[in-house]
Design an enzyme around this catalytic site. Structure first.
Site, PDB file in Angstrom:
ATOM      1  N   GLY A  39      45.836  74.224 168.257  1.00 29.38           N
ATOM      2  CA  GLY A  39      44.397  74.009 168.351  1.00 29.38           C
ATOM      3  C   GLY A  39      43.774  74.840 169.454  1.00 29.38           C
ATOM      4  O   GLY A  39      44.460  75.395 170.310  1.00 29.38           O
ATOM      5  N   GLY A 105      51.729  52.744 163.688  1.00 32.93           N
ATOM      6  CA  GLY A 105      51.941  51.591 164.547  1.00 32.93           C
ATOM      7  C   GLY A 105      50.675  51.210 165.299  1.00 32.93           C
ATOM      8  O   GLY A 105      50.353  50.023 165.449  1.00 32.93           O
ATOM      9  N   LYS A 108      48.250  49.578 162.873  1.00 37.37           N
ATOM     10  CA  LYS A 108      48.659  48.190 162.630  1.00 37.37           C
ATOM     11  C   LYS A 108      48.245  47.292 163.790  1.00 37.37           C
ATOM     12  O   LYS A 108      47.707  46.198 163.599  1.00 37.37           O
ATOM     13  CB  LYS A 108      50.172  48.136 162.421  1.00 37.37           C
ATOM     14  CG  LYS A 108      50.746  46.745 162.179  1.00 37.37           C
ATOM     15  CD  LYS A 108      52.235  46.857 161.857  1.00 37.37           C
ATOM     16  CE  LYS A 108      52.864  45.467 161.663  1.00 37.37           C
ATOM     17  NZ  LYS A 108      53.002  44.751 162.930  1.00 37.37           N
ATOM     18  N   TYR A 148      57.406  72.314 156.559  1.00 39.16           N
ATOM     19  CA  TYR A 148      56.026  71.834 156.404  1.00 39.16           C
ATOM     20  C   TYR A 148      55.898  70.938 155.177  1.00 39.16           C
ATOM     21  O   TYR A 148      55.343  69.835 155.251  1.00 39.16           O
ATOM     22  CB  TYR A 148      55.077  73.023 156.292  1.00 39.16           C
ATOM     23  CG  TYR A 148      53.617  72.635 156.201  1.00 39.16           C
ATOM     24  CD1 TYR A 148      52.999  71.953 157.245  1.00 39.16           C
ATOM     25  CD2 TYR A 148      52.851  72.964 155.087  1.00 39.16           C
ATOM     26  CE1 TYR A 148      51.651  71.601 157.171  1.00 39.16           C
ATOM     27  CE2 TYR A 148      51.509  72.625 155.006  1.00 39.16           C
ATOM     28  CZ  TYR A 148      50.919  71.937 156.043  1.00 39.16           C
ATOM     29  OH  TYR A 148      49.596  71.586 155.973  1.00 39.16           O
ATOM     30  N   LYS A 152      55.090  66.762 155.262  1.00 39.04           N
ATOM     31  CA  LYS A 152      53.948  66.127 154.623  1.00 39.04           C
ATOM     32  C   LYS A 152      54.380  65.107 153.566  1.00 39.04           C
ATOM     33  O   LYS A 152      53.733  64.058 153.401  1.00 39.04           O
ATOM     34  CB  LYS A 152      53.038  67.184 153.997  1.00 39.04           C
ATOM     35  CG  LYS A 152      52.308  68.050 155.030  1.00 39.04           C
ATOM     36  CD  LYS A 152      51.366  67.219 155.889  1.00 39.04           C
ATOM     37  CE  LYS A 152      50.523  68.064 156.814  1.00 39.04           C
ATOM     38  NZ  LYS A 152      49.607  67.246 157.646  1.00 39.04           N
TER      39      LYS A 152
END
Length: 330
Positions: A39, A105, A108, A148, A152
């Site tokens: 990024g 997690g 949740k 990759y 996914k």
């Protein structure tokens, strides 16, 4: 009334930064997270001073903590181009597995709805055309693209497991080729590669005979589709992309025509496992979400070229190299 809160991972990336813009425009409190391995902090620099925006420089494969309530999680952290995931294969696998596990997690624990950014690459080199969500794919798990593709595919499986076993509200967006402002021009994918070569005055590189196809969706259309999916009640995977298909060779000629350059097209050997066909069947998105892309490829190309032409040269070709030195909100 307190604004709703959304966590966006991969927030400094191409897709993530546009999602940050969208949710900030709708008066959400946006918590942005990115380790900046691919990024670019410049993509969200304009948001950093705003009171409802917070950036965390963090790797989500480590423990993820967000204080307070959380309404939504958008998981867009992952290398997405061959240049990146072939260079950092282990990190690619970890962000799709450990990173996704950490965020599920968190979802949740916070009772938050989570949307994951899956990809058309889960279909591999498809034997079905166009690709529907019911197609299981044709993927080489040990080939160069496997790090990759399988990341996914595992991400989707883990997400559905949390949905079915723990009752977490989840959404799965299978994203096809997307383009627009803030793309990295050297990330190895077809669209940015052609634009970058054209702007630099270089010859355009077409791999193979150029008869392989892709379908390109403009970023604004994709963001609208993601927003609609997040707010829907649908938990199965949904293809998001533009079904207007074009050969790589014809697309290269379109770019040359728009840039009015004197560049030539040169051919190189086709990479291993490179998909021959890419076209989403978006019937499910049309029926469930009432969504379809609105921006034509010509219009989207012109907007994208206008953006890159507006950048000074030092930012046009070196913007991905800026380092993050930290930011303290006042």
């Amino acid at each position: 009334m307190k604004p709703k809160r959304v966590l966006i991972t991969g927030a400094a990336g191409f897709l993530g930064s546009h999602l940050c813009d969208r949710f900030m425009a709708e008066d959400y409190e946006v918590i942005a997270m990115d380790n900046l391995i691919t990024g670019n902090i410049e993509n969200i620099e304009h948001l950093l001073p705003l009171p409802n925006f917070t950036f965390h420089h963090q790797d989500i494969t480590n423990y993820v903590h967000v204080s307070g309530d959380l309404d939504y999680i958008l998981h867009f952290a992952s290398p997405a181009s061959p240049v990146d995931y072939l260079k950092i294969p282990i990190q690619t696998l970890k962000v799709g597995s450990l990173g996704t596990h950490n965020l599920l997690g968190l979802a949740k624990h916070k009772n938050a709805r989570m949307l994951i950014a899956s990809t058309s690459e889960i279909y591999g080199d498809p034997l079905m055309h166009p690709q529907t969500e019911d197609y299981w794919g044709n993927v080489d798990p040990v080939g160069p693209r496997g790090v990759y593709d399988e990341s996914k595919r595992f991400q989707e499986a883990l997400t559905m497991a949390y949905h079915n076993f723990h009752g977490v509200e989840t959404r799965i967006a299978r994203i096809f080729n997307t383009y627009g402002p803030r793309m990295r021009l050297n990330d190895g994918r077809v669209f940015p590669a052609f634009i970058g070569q054209a702007l630099r005055g270089e010859n355009l590189t077409v791999f193979g005979n150029g008869k392989q196809t892709r379908s390109f969706c403009y970023i604004d259309d994709l963001v609208n589709g993601i927003h609609k999916l997040l707010m829907s009640d649908y938990s199965e995977p949904v293809n998001l992309g533009n079904p207007e298909e074009i050969t790589i060779l014809n697309f290269a000629n379109e770019v040359l025509s728009l840039t009015k350059g004197k560049n030539k097209i040169i051919h190189k050997e086709l990479p291993q496992n490179d998909p021959k066909k890419r076209k989403p069947d978006i019937s499910r998105a049309e029926k469930i979400l009432g969504w379809s892309p609105k921006v034509s490829r010509k219009e989207g190309l012109e907007k994208t070229l206008d953006y890159f032409n507006s950048l000074p040269e030092n930012k046009l070709f070196k913007r991905e190299h800026k380092k993050f030195d930290g930011y303290i909100k006042k």
